[in-house]
Design a protein around this motif. Structure first.
Motif, PDB file in Angstrom:
ATOM      1  N   LEU A   1      26.266  36.469  28.839  1.00 16.68           N
ATOM      2  CA  LEU A   1      27.699  36.542  29.122  1.00 16.68           C
ATOM      3  C   LEU A   1      28.333  35.155  29.096  1.00 16.68           C
ATOM      4  CD1 LEU A   1      27.775  39.225  31.956  1.00 16.68           C
ATOM      5  CD2 LEU A   1      28.675  39.453  29.634  1.00 16.68           C
ATOM      6  N   ALA A   2      27.633  34.184  29.655  1.00 18.94           N
ATOM      7  CA  ALA A   2      28.139  32.808  29.637  1.00 18.94           C
ATOM      8  C   ALA A   2      28.268  32.302  28.207  1.00 18.94           C
ATOM      9  CB  ALA A   2      27.220  31.893  30.447  1.00 18.94           C
ATOM     10  N   GLY A   3      27.309  32.653  27.362  1.00 18.06           N
ATOM     11  CA  GLY A   3      27.375  32.249  25.960  1.00 18.06           C
ATOM     12  C   GLY A   3      28.583  32.837  25.259  1.00 18.06           C
ATOM     13  N   ALA A   4      28.842  34.113  25.490  1.00 15.33           N
ATOM     14  CA  ALA A   4      30.022  34.755  24.891  1.00 15.33           C
ATOM     15  C   ALA A   4      31.301  34.104  25.408  1.00 15.33           C
ATOM     16  CB  ALA A   4      30.009  36.254  25.195  1.00 15.33           C
ATOM     17  N   TYR A   5      31.335  33.803  26.691  1.00 13.39           N
ATOM     18  CA  TYR A   5      32.483  33.162  27.329  1.00 13.39           C
ATOM     19  C   TYR A   5      32.726  31.771  26.739  1.00 13.39           C
ATOM     20  CZ  TYR A   5      35.179  31.255  31.330  1.00 13.39           C
ATOM     21  OH  TYR A   5      36.120  30.672  32.143  1.00 13.39           O
ATOM     22  N   VAL A   6      31.659  31.007  26.584  1.00  8.30           N
ATOM     23  CA  VAL A   6      31.763  29.645  26.054  1.00  8.30           C
ATOM     24  C   VAL A   6      32.298  29.663  24.623  1.00  8.30           C
ATOM     25  CG1 VAL A   6      30.323  27.698  25.285  1.00  8.30           C
ATOM     26  CG2 VAL A   6      30.083  28.598  27.599  1.00  8.30           C
ATOM     27  N   ILE A   7      31.839  30.592  23.814  1.00  5.72           N
ATOM     28  CA  ILE A   7      32.321  30.666  22.426  1.00  5.72           C
ATOM     29  C   ILE A   7      33.766  31.167  22.386  1.00  5.72           C
ATOM     30  CG2 ILE A   7      31.980  31.824  20.202  1.00  5.72           C
ATOM     31  CD1 ILE A   7      30.131  29.359  20.963  1.00  5.72           C
ATOM     32  N   PHE A   8      34.106  32.097  23.252  1.00  2.00           N
ATOM     33  CA  PHE A   8      35.507  32.510  23.360  1.00  2.00           C
ATOM     34  C   PHE A   8      36.377  31.303  23.696  1.00  2.00           C
ATOM     35  CE2 PHE A   8      38.847  33.403  26.456  1.00  2.00           C
ATOM     36  CZ  PHE A   8      39.742  34.070  25.646  1.00  2.00           C
TER      37      PHE A   8
ATOM     38  N   HIS B   1      40.038  25.366  21.581  1.00  2.00           N
ATOM     39  CA  HIS B   1      39.678  24.207  20.753  1.00  2.00           C
ATOM     40  C   HIS B   1      39.442  24.606  19.297  1.00  2.00           C
ATOM     41  CE1 HIS B   1      39.199  22.106  24.532  1.00  2.00           C
ATOM     42  NE2 HIS B   1      38.363  23.043  24.932  1.00  2.00           N
ATOM     43  N   GLY B   2      39.980  25.743  18.881  1.00  2.00           N
ATOM     44  CA  GLY B   2      39.715  26.294  17.560  1.00  2.00           C
ATOM     45  C   GLY B   2      40.352  25.541  16.414  1.00  2.00           C
ATOM     46  N   PRO B   3      40.112  26.044  15.215  1.00  2.00           N
ATOM     47  CA  PRO B   3      40.558  25.367  13.996  1.00  2.00           C
ATOM     48  C   PRO B   3      42.053  25.038  13.954  1.00  2.00           C
ATOM     49  CG  PRO B   3      39.064  27.160  13.455  1.00  2.00           C
ATOM     50  CD  PRO B   3      39.334  27.250  14.925  1.00  2.00           C
ATOM     51  N   ASN B   4      42.877  25.839  14.617  1.00  2.00           N
ATOM     52  CA  ASN B   4      44.311  25.563  14.605  1.00  2.00           C
ATOM     53  C   ASN B   4      44.675  24.285  15.371  1.00  2.00           C
ATOM     54  OD1 ASN B   4      43.581  26.879  17.014  1.00  2.00           O
ATOM     55  ND2 ASN B   4      45.669  27.569  17.361  1.00  2.00           N
ATOM     56  N   ARG B   5      43.730  23.712  16.113  1.00  2.00           N
ATOM     57  CA  ARG B   5      43.988  22.494  16.884  1.00  2.00           C
ATOM     58  C   ARG B   5      43.333  21.246  16.275  1.00  2.00           C
ATOM     59  NH1 ARG B   5      45.828  23.903  22.155  1.00  2.00           N
ATOM     60  NH2 ARG B   5      45.730  26.135  22.447  1.00  2.00           N
TER      61      ARG B   5
ATOM     62  N   ASP C   1      30.901  21.038  20.676  1.00  2.00           N
ATOM     63  CA  ASP C   1      30.138  20.944  21.925  1.00  2.00           C
ATOM     64  C   ASP C   1      29.872  22.317  22.540  1.00  2.00           C
ATOM     65  OD1 ASP C   1      29.955  18.216  21.750  1.00  2.00           O
ATOM     66  OD2 ASP C   1      31.542  17.807  23.214  1.00  2.00           O
ATOM     67  N   HIS C   2      30.799  23.228  22.380  1.00  3.08           N
ATOM     68  CA  HIS C   2      30.602  24.571  22.926  1.00  3.08           C
ATOM     69  C   HIS C   2      29.407  25.271  22.269  1.00  3.08           C
ATOM     70  CE1 HIS C   2      34.551  23.870  24.636  1.00  3.08           C
ATOM     71  NE2 HIS C   2      34.424  24.981  25.347  1.00  3.08           N
ATOM     72  N   PHE C   3      29.159  24.971  21.007  1.00  3.90           N
ATOM     73  CA  PHE C   3      28.029  25.600  20.318  1.00  3.90           C
ATOM     74  C   PHE C   3      26.691  25.020  20.779  1.00  3.90           C
ATOM     75  CE2 PHE C   3      31.533  26.964  17.805  1.00  3.90           C
ATOM     76  CZ  PHE C   3      31.176  28.231  17.392  1.00  3.90           C
TER      77      PHE C   3
END
Length: 136
Positions: A74-81, A87-91, A104-106
């Protein structure tokens, strides 16, 4: 003994990271809600509270070992969300720091996935969970 120490240190690092995140949210819930609203999510104050409570639950799971593998997934899914939402590509355009935060999230996800597969270790773990069970 070295393996046990490494596992316990890793669990403390996971717990510490989420404890700090929760503490910052509780200390500045309005600021967190503003950040969530700026990302375009509805009900930002509710989401801020839910995120803080979820992070506290993760801390408890990492410290006790209860439902450890489930919590790590669940933490992994949360971190990727969080990576994509905040911090996604649009930024990235004109801001390489955001790309660094995204990547870093990965790395954090990699550790969480490894932990989910290998469980909380044999020491200081309740053995409760649906995925990982301590062998007797």
């Amino acid at each position: 003994m070295g393996r046990t120490a490494a596992i316990l240190v890793a669990r403390l690092i996971f717990a510490g990271a989420f404890a700090m995140a929760a503490a910052f949210k509780f200390a500045g819930m309005a600021d967190t809600a503003g950040y969530i609203a700026a990302a375009g999510f509805p009900f930002p104050l509710l989401l801020a509270w839910l995120a803080a409570i979820f992070e506290v639950a993760l801390v408890l799971a990492f410290l006790t070992g209860a439902y450890f593998s489930e919590a790590a997934l669940l933490a992994g899914a949360y971190v990727i969300f969080l990576a994509f939402a905040f911090h996604g590509p649009n930024r990235w355009e004109g801001n390489q720091v955001e790309f660094g935060f995204f990547v870093d999230h990965f790395t954090f996800l990699a550790g969480l996935l490894y932990a989910a597969v290998h469980g909380p270790g044999e020491k200081l773990a309740t053995g409760r969970g649906m995925i990982w069970r301590r062998e007797s």
